[in-house]
Design an enzyme around this catalytic site. Structure first.
Site, PDB file in Angstrom:
ATOM      1  N   HIS A  50     -13.251 -17.192  71.535  1.00 46.33           N
ATOM      2  CA  HIS A  50     -12.987 -17.705  72.884  1.00 46.33           C
ATOM      3  C   HIS A  50     -13.859 -16.998  73.917  1.00 46.33           C
ATOM      4  O   HIS A  50     -13.396 -16.140  74.664  1.00 46.33           O
ATOM      5  CB  HIS A  50     -11.507 -17.556  73.225  1.00 46.33           C
ATOM      6  CG  HIS A  50     -10.637 -18.570  72.557  1.00 46.33           C
ATOM      7  ND1 HIS A  50      -9.309 -18.371  72.321  1.00 46.33           N
ATOM      8  CD2 HIS A  50     -10.930 -19.808  72.067  1.00 46.33           C
ATOM      9  CE1 HIS A  50      -8.800 -19.443  71.719  1.00 46.33           C
ATOM     10  NE2 HIS A  50      -9.772 -20.317  71.553  1.00 46.33           N
ATOM     11  N   GLU A 135      -4.499 -19.752  67.008  1.00 50.18           N
ATOM     12  CA  GLU A 135      -3.988 -18.835  65.987  1.00 50.18           C
ATOM     13  C   GLU A 135      -2.542 -19.168  65.621  1.00 50.18           C
ATOM     14  O   GLU A 135      -2.164 -19.141  64.443  1.00 50.18           O
ATOM     15  CB  GLU A 135      -4.087 -17.390  66.484  1.00 50.18           C
ATOM     16  CG  GLU A 135      -3.697 -16.379  65.426  1.00 50.18           C
ATOM     17  CD  GLU A 135      -3.663 -14.949  65.942  1.00 50.18           C
ATOM     18  OE1 GLU A 135      -2.791 -14.193  65.485  1.00 50.18           O
ATOM     19  OE2 GLU A 135      -4.512 -14.597  66.788  1.00 50.18           O
ATOM     20  N   ASN A 233      -6.415 -12.499  74.548  1.00 48.93           N
ATOM     21  CA  ASN A 233      -6.441 -11.037  74.693  1.00 48.93           C
ATOM     22  C   ASN A 233      -7.057 -10.613  76.019  1.00 48.93           C
ATOM     23  O   ASN A 233      -6.668  -9.601  76.591  1.00 48.93           O
ATOM     24  CB  ASN A 233      -7.149 -10.384  73.499  1.00 48.93           C
ATOM     25  CG  ASN A 233      -8.656 -10.484  73.551  1.00 48.93           C
ATOM     26  OD1 ASN A 233      -9.330  -9.645  74.139  1.00 48.93           O
ATOM     27  ND2 ASN A 233      -9.212 -11.518  72.939  1.00 48.93           N
TER      28      ASN A 233
END
Length: 333
Positions: A50, A135, A233
């Site tokens: 990403h 995910e 993240n």
């Protein structure tokens, strides 16, 4: 002179570790090696990682990013992204006579294997993660009849299980450690016999980057996180910075996105980057800040990272020949 206040010195706190983790490094190199070994095009199902800059760079080299396996022409090579895919996607590729390269991060693969193991033992699996994230979709696909998503502490009230003595929690690897444990604590209050996974699912790199930002954020007026908006993240790093005490924190893909107004009244700027961000983008941010008086850079180091992952085994085979043979067999049938 005695009554004058000194202008605070301007400084940058640079987090370490930051940027590429071992799984991202492996995935990006895998695309580059595949292009070098087999030639363009190499199809990649979903963004390999990403990050806008990485995707655009690989596209210029000959990678073609698609959202569905059905978009890949028969007899081609398709690579699965670092986020992992559900078993049904492997079946789709096989049905489409495609040669595959699996660049799933080994730490994500570990969670997939945990899901399969607990499903085989007939556990209810509570997967902590964000709905719609690639995910989460991939992990859920390993055992759809056993897994239910818990998207934060607010979801706990609606969780129902078959047997409160036979449940386990797993998590998306890129979450905030603190928020995940808040969700786990809420789940344990409701289900005291909840089993924890044998090892921590949140990846070492995610934890290390968050720890560095906690330390840095406590001393920063402003924190700039380099990363893309679809990077889980990276978004978590912004949240962690604010919780650590930073007055403000922003997520940017490029230095050009920084607003000079953010620097008003700021003496200390913290800088970090998500796990899918190449260092060149951080260097551009540091240069942008230096041009505006923030030339003093101090490293805030909280961990050493030495983990590396070997490249996907498929890069050691002649996949073009395999894909052509599969397509030829299909024509004969």
């Amino acid at each position: 002179m005695g009554g004058m206040t000194a202008t605070p010195s301007r400084r940058v706190l640079l987090a370490a570790p930051r940027g590429y983790c071992a799984g991202v490094d492996r995935a990006v190199i895998a695309v580059e090696k595949a292009l070098e070994q087999y030639g363009a095009p190499i199809y990649v199902r979903h963004e390999i990682v990403h990050n806008k800059y990485v995707v655009q760079t690989l596209e210029r080299k000959g990678a073609i990013f698609v959202e569905q396996t059905s978009e890949v022409p028969e007899g081609s090579i398709v690579m699965f992204s670092a986020h992992g895919v559900a078993p049904v996607v492997h079946e789709e590729a096989k049905a489409g006579k495609l040669a595959t390269i699996d660049a799933t991060c080994p730490l994500v693969t570990k969670v997939h294997k945990e899901a399969v193991r607990y499903a085989n033992e007939d556990y209810d699996i509570l997967l902590i993660g964000h709905e719609g994230h690639e995910e989460v979709i991939g992990t859920s696909g390993e055992a759809p009849d056993h897994i239910q998503l818990v998207d934060g502490p607010g979801d706990v009230a609606k969780v129902e299980v078959r047997d409160p003595s036979k449940i386990v929690w797993l998590s998306q690897t890129t979450l905030s450690v603190d928020e995940t444990m808040e969700t786990v604590d809420a789940l344990k209050q409701k289900f005291p016999l909840l089993v924890s996974p044998p090892s921590d699912d949140i990846c070492y790199a995610t934890q290390n980057r968050q720890q560095a930002v906690k330390q840095m954020g406590a001393e920063s007026d402003l924190v700039i996180v380099v990363g893309s908006r679809n990077s889980s993240n990276s978004k978590r790093l912004v949240e962690v910075a604010k919780l650590a005490g930073a007055r403000e924190a922003y997520l940017v893909d490029f230095a050009s996105e920084i607003d000079e107004a953010w620097l008003e009244g700021v003496a200390t700027v913290g800088v970090t980057s998500g796990a899918s961000v190449p260092e060149v983008l951080v260097e551009q941010v540091l240069e942008w800040l230096a041009q505006r008086g923030f030339e003093d850079v101090e490293i805030v180091k909280t961990a050493e990272e030495s983990i590396t992952f070997s490249l996907p085994k498929e890069l050691r085979r002649d996949l073009r020949a395999e894909a052509a043979a599969a397509a030829a067999d299909a024509d004969e049938d």
